[in-house]
Design an enzyme around this catalytic site. Structure first.
Site, mmCIF file in Angstrom:
data_model
loop_
_atom_site.group_PDB
_atom_site.id
_atom_site.type_symbol
_atom_site.label_atom_id
_atom_site.label_comp_id
_atom_site.label_asym_id
_atom_site.label_seq_id
_atom_site.Cartn_x
_atom_site.Cartn_y
_atom_site.Cartn_z
ATOM 1 N N HIS A 128 12.995 -3.429 26.319
ATOM 2 C CA HIS A 128 11.791 -3.563 25.509
ATOM 3 C C HIS A 128 11.351 -5.019 25.385
ATOM 4 C CE1 HIS A 128 12.289 0.594 23.364
ATOM 5 N NE2 HIS A 128 12.283 0.678 24.685
ATOM 6 N N GLU A 144 10.490 -6.866 22.865
ATOM 7 C CA GLU A 144 11.135 -7.656 21.809
ATOM 8 C C GLU A 144 12.496 -8.178 22.272
ATOM 9 O OE1 GLU A 144 9.143 -4.054 19.699
ATOM 10 O OE2 GLU A 144 9.974 -4.528 21.666
ATOM 11 N N CYS A 184 10.805 -0.267 17.881
ATOM 12 C CA CYS A 184 11.692 0.894 17.773
ATOM 13 C C CYS A 184 12.914 0.512 16.927
ATOM 14 C CB CYS A 184 12.117 1.371 19.161
ATOM 15 S SG CYS A 184 13.305 0.281 19.981
ATOM 16 N N CYS A 232 15.203 -2.193 18.613
ATOM 17 C CA CYS A 232 14.559 -3.507 18.586
ATOM 18 C C CYS A 232 14.531 -4.060 17.160
ATOM 19 C CB CYS A 232 13.147 -3.432 19.159
ATOM 20 S SG CYS A 232 13.126 -3.240 20.963
#
Length: 154
Positions: A71, A73, A99, A102
């Site tokens: 992801h 992040e 999410c 993250c």
């Protein structure tokens, strides 16, 4: 009146620009980590070095999530780690609400504020952890088309 972009608009625009590098077909996400009004890192969701990209093959979906990608992040946080840049006290601007995994990584990294533009599967436990940890969360009213139109008028 200042015709320049606000800091929030500027950093969120950077995150949207980063999302254009995403290699996942399901959702393009960008993240920008900022400290003292300076960009210290950026990331987008994509495959690890050396693996196939979703756009070249297909997403590997398990339980509704593509497991092929890292992801945005996490990529931004890993860039800081790779180059020895502290995330303590920083702000992260993300195109979509983080999410759960993250969110946990953001909290552990010492980032103190999350600014995001779009709700996306906002996880109740993630929201609970953010409250407990004292990480500030702000939804930024951001419209990419309006920002581009504004920039073209200048």
């Amino acid at each position: 009146m200042d015709k320049r972009l606000s800091w929030d608009e500027y950093f969120m625009a950077q995150s949207h620009l980063l999302s254009l590098r995403s290699t996942c077909n399901r959702l393009s996400v960008g993240a920008t980590i900022v400290r003292d009004k300076r960009i210290i890192s950026g990331g987008y969701n994509g495959s690890i070095k050396g693996d196939e990209h979703c756009i070249d093959s297909e997403c590997k979906v398990i339980d509704g999530h593509c497991i092929r990608t890292i992801h945005a992040e996490i990529n931004a946080i890993l860039q800081c780690s790779k180059f020895g840049v502290s995330t303590e006290g920083a702000t992260i601007y993300v195109t979509h609400f983080p999410c759960l995994n993250c969110t946990k990584s953001i909290i552990q990294s010492g980032i103190k504020e999350i600014c995001y533009a779009n709700d996306y599967r906002n996880n109740e436990y993630a929201e609970e952890l953010l409250k407990k940890s004292g990480v500030k969360v702000r939804k930024i009213d951001y419209n990419n088309d309006l920002i581009i139109a504004r920039m073209l008028k200048q």
